[in-house]
Write a protein that holds these residues in place. Structure first.
Motif, PDB file in Angstrom:
ATOM      1  N   LEU A  24       0.829  -1.205   0.000  1.00  0.00           N
ATOM      2  CA  LEU A  24       0.000   0.000   0.000  1.00  0.00           C
ATOM      3  C   LEU A  24       0.863   1.253   0.000  1.00  0.00           C
ATOM      4  CD1 LEU A  24      -2.800  -1.052   2.527  1.00  0.00           C
ATOM      5  CD2 LEU A  24      -2.771  -1.280   0.040  1.00  0.00           C
ATOM      6  N   ASN A  25       2.007   1.203   0.677  1.00  0.00           N
ATOM      7  CA  ASN A  25       2.922   2.341   0.667  1.00  0.00           C
ATOM      8  C   ASN A  25       3.473   2.608  -0.726  1.00  0.00           C
ATOM      9  OD1 ASN A  25       3.128   3.592   3.243  1.00  0.00           O
ATOM     10  ND2 ASN A  25       4.203   1.798   4.043  1.00  0.00           N
ATOM     11  N   LYS A  26       3.615   1.565  -1.524  1.00  0.00           N
ATOM     12  CA  LYS A  26       4.132   1.743  -2.884  1.00  0.00           C
ATOM     13  C   LYS A  26       3.163   2.514  -3.770  1.00  0.00           C
ATOM     14  CE  LYS A  26       5.203  -2.313  -4.552  1.00  0.00           C
ATOM     15  NZ  LYS A  26       5.803  -3.269  -5.524  1.00  0.00           N
ATOM     16  N   ILE A  27       1.866   2.392  -3.494  1.00  0.00           N
ATOM     17  CA  ILE A  27       0.888   2.968  -4.418  1.00  0.00           C
ATOM     18  C   ILE A  27       0.155   4.187  -3.861  1.00  0.00           C
ATOM     19  CG2 ILE A  27       0.554   0.743  -5.546  1.00  0.00           C
ATOM     20  CD1 ILE A  27      -2.090   0.461  -4.071  1.00  0.00           C
ATOM     21  N   LYS A  28       0.390   4.525  -2.610  1.00  0.00           N
ATOM     22  CA  LYS A  28      -0.273   5.712  -2.049  1.00  0.00           C
ATOM     23  C   LYS A  28       0.360   6.983  -2.621  1.00  0.00           C
ATOM     24  CE  LYS A  28       2.457   6.892   2.065  1.00  0.00           C
ATOM     25  NZ  LYS A  28       2.711   8.280   1.627  1.00  0.00           N
ATOM     26  N   PRO A  29      -0.372   8.098  -2.676  1.00  0.00           N
ATOM     27  CA  PRO A  29       0.251   9.366  -3.068  1.00  0.00           C
ATOM     28  C   PRO A  29       1.367   9.705  -2.075  1.00  0.00           C
ATOM     29  CG  PRO A  29      -2.145   9.541  -3.089  1.00  0.00           C
ATOM     30  CD  PRO A  29      -1.818   8.226  -2.455  1.00  0.00           C
ATOM     31  N   PRO A  30       2.431  10.354  -2.531  1.00  0.00           N
ATOM     32  CA  PRO A  30       3.592  10.563  -1.662  1.00  0.00           C
ATOM     33  C   PRO A  30       3.298  11.375  -0.405  1.00  0.00           C
ATOM     34  CG  PRO A  30       3.790  11.798  -3.721  1.00  0.00           C
ATOM     35  CD  PRO A  30       2.663  10.851  -3.890  1.00  0.00           C
ATOM     36  N   TYR A  31       2.483  12.408  -0.520  1.00  0.00           N
ATOM     37  CA  TYR A  31       2.181  13.251   0.646  1.00  0.00           C
ATOM     38  C   TYR A  31       0.679  13.224   0.917  1.00  0.00           C
ATOM     39  CZ  TYR A  31       6.859  15.084  -0.378  1.00  0.00           C
ATOM     40  OH  TYR A  31       8.208  15.208  -0.616  1.00  0.00           O
ATOM     41  N   ASN A  32       0.152  12.048   1.203  1.00  0.00           N
ATOM     42  CA  ASN A  32      -1.304  11.911   1.314  1.00  0.00           C
ATOM     43  C   ASN A  32      -1.871  12.407   2.632  1.00  0.00           C
ATOM     44  OD1 ASN A  32      -0.005   9.675   2.573  1.00  0.00           O
ATOM     45  ND2 ASN A  32      -1.902   8.506   2.534  1.00  0.00           N
ATOM     46  N   VAL A  33      -1.016  12.598   3.645  1.00  0.00           N
ATOM     47  CA  VAL A  33      -1.480  13.113   4.940  1.00  0.00           C
ATOM     48  C   VAL A  33      -0.713  14.401   5.237  1.00  0.00           C
ATOM     49  CG1 VAL A  33      -1.722  12.675   7.414  1.00  0.00           C
ATOM     50  CG2 VAL A  33      -2.006  10.799   5.776  1.00  0.00           C
TER      51      VAL A  33
END
Length: 344
Positions: free
Chosen positions: A228-237
């Motif tokens: 999931l870390n590979k596909i999440k937006p880089p600065y999602n939070v």
């Protein structure tokens, strides 16, 4: 179970985007940061946030008794769930299983990702039909979505049934625990190491009173979280969300006090609602809301709106004919609700 075999082929080989703060994380040092095209003037948020939200994860890991590597944070639970769809469900090929009545976003996310939804109704006690669920799955069933405590029925599912489903389902089993802090049931986060296909989602929107910052939490094996870390937006939070979350997580006594008040008010409101003539049944609750069957949900909903009270009309959901959902408010709000209901 080999979880890697459940992944979409493109996800197996995808390389994550490496952001500037992934490559150099120590933004508190005396280094000169001219790598990320940020505005250099100090506004307290002129720098990009920690893409891995390390401080928040560390605090949550301490609270929940897991490793930071078993935690993913998202822009609300909706983003966390969407990432699971993207990782495991091939569009126009795979399916997920939901148990109506349940949280409506599951189907919305499935539609957005071109994933079929197979449904198996809960039984008359709002419990999962284990055998029917397991028979319904096929080789393309990738995710089973279980909301416990369930929205909108407010009950926690039987733990033995959940374990049977985790063991019997051939894909990922997601237990959505958005309301777990209002329940006496043990969180399934405590059993992650026993079930490689188990994913537990929680949120800071309910018990922690932070709906406005949109922070969802996913707990799973280190392997699933790494995907999931590979596909999440880089600065999602964003940084403001991280700061506010840490502030609240450092005030657990305050959170417990508020939860205790909500539970007390839930009990009182349930008694009051049960005495109102047009309310036919108030269902048991493990959440911060009550589901109640009334004589005419559409009529009562409209009457309450005209008197300035907004509730949730669930009559169009399966098994929820003529049901209204009442969130537990403050003592004053609950008293006003009961007063107006008695005037209808």
């Amino acid at each position: 179970m080999n979880i890697e075999n459940l992944l979409r082929d493109n996800i197996k080989i995808i390389k994550a985007y490496s952001s500037a703060r992934d490559e150099y994380k120590d933004a508190s040092s005396d280094m000169v940061f001219i790598d990320a095209n940020e505005n250099p003037f100090q506004t307290n948020v002129n720098r990009y946030p920690d893409p891995q939200q390390s401080k928040v994860k560390s605090k949550l890991a301490d609270i929940k008794g897991v490793k930071p590597s078993q935690i993913l944070l998202g822009n609300g639970s909706d983003e966390v769930l969407d990432l699971l769809f993207r990782a495991f469900c091939e569009p126009n090929q795979d399916n997920v299983i939901t148990l109506p009545p349940t949280y409506g976003m599951y189907s919305v996310l499935a539609d957005l990702n071109a994933v079929e939804v197979k449904t198996v109704l809960l039984d008359e006690n709002f419990e999962p039909e284990v055998e029917e669920i397991l028979v319904t799955q096929n080789n393309n069933s990738k995710i089973l979505l279980l909301c416990s405590p369930n929205n909108p029925t407010a009950n926690s599912f039987n733990a033995n049934k959940l374990e049977e489903l985790i063991n019997g389902f051939k894909g990922i089993v997601v237990i959505d625990e958005a309301y777990i802090d209002f329940s006496n049931q043990e969180s399934w986060v405590n059993r992650l190491d026993h079930f490689p296909n188990l994913v537990v989602t929680q949120t800071l929107s309910k018990a922690y009173g932070l709906a406005g910052i949109r922070l969802g939490v996913c707990y799973a094996s280190g392997f699933i979280i790494s995907i999931l870390n590979k596909i999440k937006p880089p600065y999602n939070v964003n940084q403001l969300t991280q700061n506010k979350a840490l502030e609240r997580l450092n005030d657990l006594d305050g959170v417990k006090k508020e939860v205790s008040s909500i539970l007390e008010q839930r009990s009182l409101l349930a008694k009051e609602l049960s005495q109102i003539p047009f309310i036919k049944e108030v269902y048991p609750s493990d959440a911060n809301f009550l589901l109640a069957k009334v004589d005419d949900a559409n009529q009562r909903y409209s009457q309450l709106i005209k008197r300035g009270i907004v509730v949730r009309n669930r009559t169009n959901q399966l098994l929820c004919d003529n049901c209204l959902r009442f969130t537990i408010g403050t003592e004053e709000e609950n008293k006003l609700l009961v007063k107006i209901l008695n005037q209808l």
